[in-house]
Design a protein around this motif. Structure first.
Motif, PDB file in Angstrom:
ATOM      1  N   ALA A  53      42.554  47.833  37.483  1.00 15.54           N
ATOM      2  CA  ALA A  53      43.045  47.330  38.769  1.00 15.54           C
ATOM      3  C   ALA A  53      42.027  46.376  39.386  1.00 15.54           C
ATOM      4  CB  ALA A  53      43.325  48.498  39.715  1.00 15.54           C
ATOM      5  N   VAL A  54      40.736  46.762  39.294  1.00 18.38           N
ATOM      6  CA  VAL A  54      39.675  45.907  39.834  1.00 18.38           C
ATOM      7  C   VAL A  54      39.665  44.568  39.118  1.00 18.38           C
ATOM      8  CG1 VAL A  54      37.159  45.610  39.917  1.00 18.38           C
ATOM      9  CG2 VAL A  54      38.174  47.727  40.746  1.00 18.38           C
ATOM     10  N   GLU A  55      39.791  44.606  37.806  1.00 13.53           N
ATOM     11  CA  GLU A  55      39.765  43.361  37.034  1.00 13.53           C
ATOM     12  C   GLU A  55      40.907  42.434  37.459  1.00 13.53           C
ATOM     13  OE1 GLU A  55      38.974  44.056  32.955  1.00 13.53           O
ATOM     14  OE2 GLU A  55      38.730  41.918  32.532  1.00 13.53           O
ATOM     15  N   ALA A  56      42.101  43.002  37.641  1.00 13.86           N
ATOM     16  CA  ALA A  56      43.249  42.195  38.053  1.00 13.86           C
ATOM     17  C   ALA A  56      43.032  41.616  39.446  1.00 13.86           C
ATOM     18  CB  ALA A  56      44.513  43.048  38.019  1.00 13.86           C
ATOM     19  N   GLU A  57      42.458  42.441  40.347  1.00 10.99           N
ATOM     20  CA  GLU A  57      42.235  41.988  41.723  1.00 10.99           C
ATOM     21  C   GLU A  57      41.179  40.873  41.755  1.00 10.99           C
ATOM     22  OE1 GLU A  57      41.191  45.155  44.393  1.00 10.99           O
ATOM     23  OE2 GLU A  57      41.734  43.966  46.157  1.00 10.99           O
ATOM     24  N   VAL A  58      40.119  41.051  40.984  1.00 11.69           N
ATOM     25  CA  VAL A  58      39.049  40.048  40.971  1.00 11.69           C
ATOM     26  C   VAL A  58      39.564  38.738  40.378  1.00 11.69           C
ATOM     27  CG1 VAL A  58      36.801  39.470  39.972  1.00 11.69           C
ATOM     28  CG2 VAL A  58      37.170  41.730  40.950  1.00 11.69           C
ATOM     29  N   LYS A  59      40.433  38.839  39.359  1.00 13.82           N
ATOM     30  CA  LYS A  59      41.039  37.637  38.782  1.00 13.82           C
ATOM     31  C   LYS A  59      41.834  36.888  39.860  1.00 13.82           C
ATOM     32  CE  LYS A  59      43.402  36.278  34.521  1.00 13.82           C
ATOM     33  NZ  LYS A  59      44.529  35.449  34.971  1.00 13.82           N
ATOM     34  N   GLU A  60      42.591  37.649  40.653  1.00 12.69           N
ATOM     35  CA  GLU A  60      43.391  37.030  41.711  1.00 12.69           C
ATOM     36  C   GLU A  60      42.477  36.369  42.757  1.00 12.69           C
ATOM     37  OE1 GLU A  60      46.300  39.740  43.441  1.00 12.69           O
ATOM     38  OE2 GLU A  60      46.845  38.139  44.861  1.00 12.69           O
ATOM     39  N   MET A  61      41.403  37.088  43.157  1.00 11.41           N
ATOM     40  CA  MET A  61      40.442  36.518  44.123  1.00 11.41           C
ATOM     41  C   MET A  61      39.855  35.215  43.600  1.00 11.41           C
ATOM     42  SD  MET A  61      38.051  39.700  45.240  1.00 11.41           S
ATOM     43  CE  MET A  61      38.753  41.317  45.411  1.00 11.41           C
ATOM     44  N   THR A  62      39.511  35.227  42.307  1.00  8.16           N
ATOM     45  CA  THR A  62      38.861  34.056  41.711  1.00  8.16           C
ATOM     46  C   THR A  62      39.806  32.871  41.707  1.00  8.16           C
ATOM     47  OG1 THR A  62      37.592  35.551  40.325  1.00  8.16           O
ATOM     48  CG2 THR A  62      37.593  33.243  39.703  1.00  8.16           C
ATOM     49  N   GLU A  63      41.060  33.120  41.293  1.00  9.66           N
ATOM     50  CA  GLU A  63      42.007  32.005  41.209  1.00  9.66           C
ATOM     51  C   GLU A  63      42.429  31.516  42.597  1.00  9.66           C
ATOM     52  OE1 GLU A  63      44.944  32.257  38.205  1.00  9.66           O
ATOM     53  OE2 GLU A  63      43.339  32.438  36.740  1.00  9.66           O
ATOM     54  N   THR A  64      42.418  32.419  43.588  1.00 14.95           N
ATOM     55  CA  THR A  64      42.838  32.032  44.936  1.00 14.95           C
ATOM     56  C   THR A  64      41.725  31.319  45.688  1.00 14.95           C
ATOM     57  OG1 THR A  64      43.986  34.156  44.953  1.00 14.95           O
ATOM     58  CG2 THR A  64      44.011  32.903  47.004  1.00 14.95           C
ATOM     59  N   LEU A  65      40.493  31.837  45.546  1.00 15.42           N
ATOM     60  CA  LEU A  65      39.438  31.371  46.447  1.00 15.42           C
ATOM     61  C   LEU A  65      38.150  30.945  45.755  1.00 15.42           C
ATOM     62  CD1 LEU A  65      38.653  31.319  49.614  1.00 15.42           C
ATOM     63  CD2 LEU A  65      37.362  33.375  49.032  1.00 15.42           C
ATOM     64  N   LEU A  66      37.690  31.759  44.800  1.00 14.39           N
ATOM     65  CA  LEU A  66      36.303  31.583  44.351  1.00 14.39           C
ATOM     66  C   LEU A  66      36.111  30.405  43.402  1.00 14.39           C
ATOM     67  CD1 LEU A  66      35.483  35.364  43.807  1.00 14.39           C
ATOM     68  CD2 LEU A  66      34.953  33.983  45.805  1.00 14.39           C
ATOM     69  N   ALA A  67      37.133  30.099  42.600  1.00 14.66           N
ATOM     70  CA  ALA A  67      37.003  28.976  41.661  1.00 14.66           C
ATOM     71  C   ALA A  67      38.084  27.945  41.938  1.00 14.66           C
ATOM     72  CB  ALA A  67      37.135  29.483  40.229  1.00 14.66           C
ATOM     73  N   ASN A  68      37.752  26.705  41.674  1.00 15.58           N
ATOM     74  CA  ASN A  68      38.743  25.630  41.703  1.00 15.58           C
ATOM     75  C   ASN A  68      39.167  25.406  40.256  1.00 15.58           C
ATOM     76  OD1 ASN A  68      40.122  23.260  41.673  1.00 15.58           O
ATOM     77  ND2 ASN A  68      38.610  22.074  42.811  1.00 15.58           N
ATOM     78  N   THR A  69      40.317  26.000  39.899  1.00  7.23           N
ATOM     79  CA  THR A  69      40.681  26.029  38.478  1.00  7.23           C
ATOM     80  C   THR A  69      41.099  24.669  37.916  1.00  7.23           C
ATOM     81  OG1 THR A  69      42.873  26.799  39.109  1.00  7.23           O
ATOM     82  CG2 THR A  69      41.291  28.472  38.440  1.00  7.23           C
ATOM     83  N   VAL A  70      41.207  23.673  38.770  1.00  6.38           N
ATOM     84  CA  VAL A  70      41.472  22.324  38.258  1.00  6.38           C
ATOM     85  C   VAL A  70      40.248  21.796  37.487  1.00  6.38           C
ATOM     86  CG1 VAL A  70      42.029  19.943  38.899  1.00  6.38           C
ATOM     87  CG2 VAL A  70      43.066  21.828  40.145  1.00  6.38           C
ATOM     88  N   ILE A  71      39.065  22.065  38.045  1.00  6.99           N
ATOM     89  CA  ILE A  71      37.856  21.520  37.408  1.00  6.99           C
ATOM     90  C   ILE A  71      36.900  22.603  36.923  1.00  6.99           C
ATOM     91  CG2 ILE A  71      37.861  19.300  38.625  1.00  6.99           C
ATOM     92  CD1 ILE A  71      35.728  20.530  40.550  1.00  6.99           C
ATOM     93  N   GLU A  72      37.190  23.877  37.232  1.00  4.69           N
ATOM     94  CA  GLU A  72      36.252  24.941  36.870  1.00  4.69           C
ATOM     95  C   GLU A  72      36.900  26.013  35.984  1.00  4.69           C
ATOM     96  OE1 GLU A  72      33.302  25.003  40.813  1.00  4.69           O
ATOM     97  OE2 GLU A  72      35.203  26.043  40.910  1.00  4.69           O
ATOM     98  N   ASP A  73      36.095  26.541  35.068  1.00  2.00           N
ATOM     99  CA  ASP A  73      36.471  27.724  34.304  1.00  2.00           C
ATOM    100  C   ASP A  73      35.698  28.909  34.867  1.00  2.00           C
ATOM    101  OD1 ASP A  73      38.322  26.817  32.440  1.00  2.00           O
ATOM    102  OD2 ASP A  73      36.761  26.064  31.102  1.00  2.00           O
ATOM    103  N   TYR A  74      36.126  30.120  34.493  1.00  2.00           N
ATOM    104  CA  TYR A  74      35.387  31.289  34.980  1.00  2.00           C
ATOM    105  C   TYR A  74      35.432  32.410  33.964  1.00  2.00           C
ATOM    106  CZ  TYR A  74      40.024  33.108  36.101  1.00  2.00           C
ATOM    107  OH  TYR A  74      41.315  33.536  36.008  1.00  2.00           O
TER     108      TYR A  74
END
Lengths: 80, 80
Positions: A53-74
């Motif tokens: 559950a934590v992994e799924a939540e952190v993935k959502e946080m990353t895609e929503t806020l922490l990373a700019n997935t247009v130019i960044e990988d994570y």
């Protein structure tokens, strides 16, 4: 639980901060360096205890806020 | 060889960027997060091949330029 999210620019995206560090290292006499890339490391402390559950939540946080997935990988690592 | 240098603020040093991310995550409804710290991840590509020598050199680079050891700690990983 702790989650470590490493966010870095995609291959091919210009990294001016890395270039500046590369240049500065060269000026200081470190000639062995052929490339420098600078990314972010985000360390999250979470109250939840279910790893999946934590992994799924952190993935959502990353895609929503922490990373700019247009130019960044994570990448995400979860630990106790 | 590749070297990954993780640079993060020491315990007790205020991390405004982490605080801002924590606040933003709260606003987005991620209530499980109890702390956020944001550091740098520096990925160096080096021409040398001797692991011990590379490690020593990267340590010197980090202490000279990449980290501010007054307020930051760091860890170094070397890989092929």
């Amino acid at each position: 639980m702790k989650a470590i999210v490493n966010v870095y620019l995609k291959e091919g995206v210009l990294d001016p901060q890395g270039k500046a560090a590369h240049h500065a290292l060269g000026s200081l006499g470190f000639d062995n360096v052929s490339d420098v890339r600078i990314g972010k490391q985000i360390i999250l402390t979470l109250k939840a205890t279910d790893k999946a559950a934590v992994e799924a939540e952190v993935k959502e946080m990353t895609e929503t806020l922490l990373a700019n997935t247009v130019i960044e990988d994570y990448s995400i690592e979860i630990s106790e």
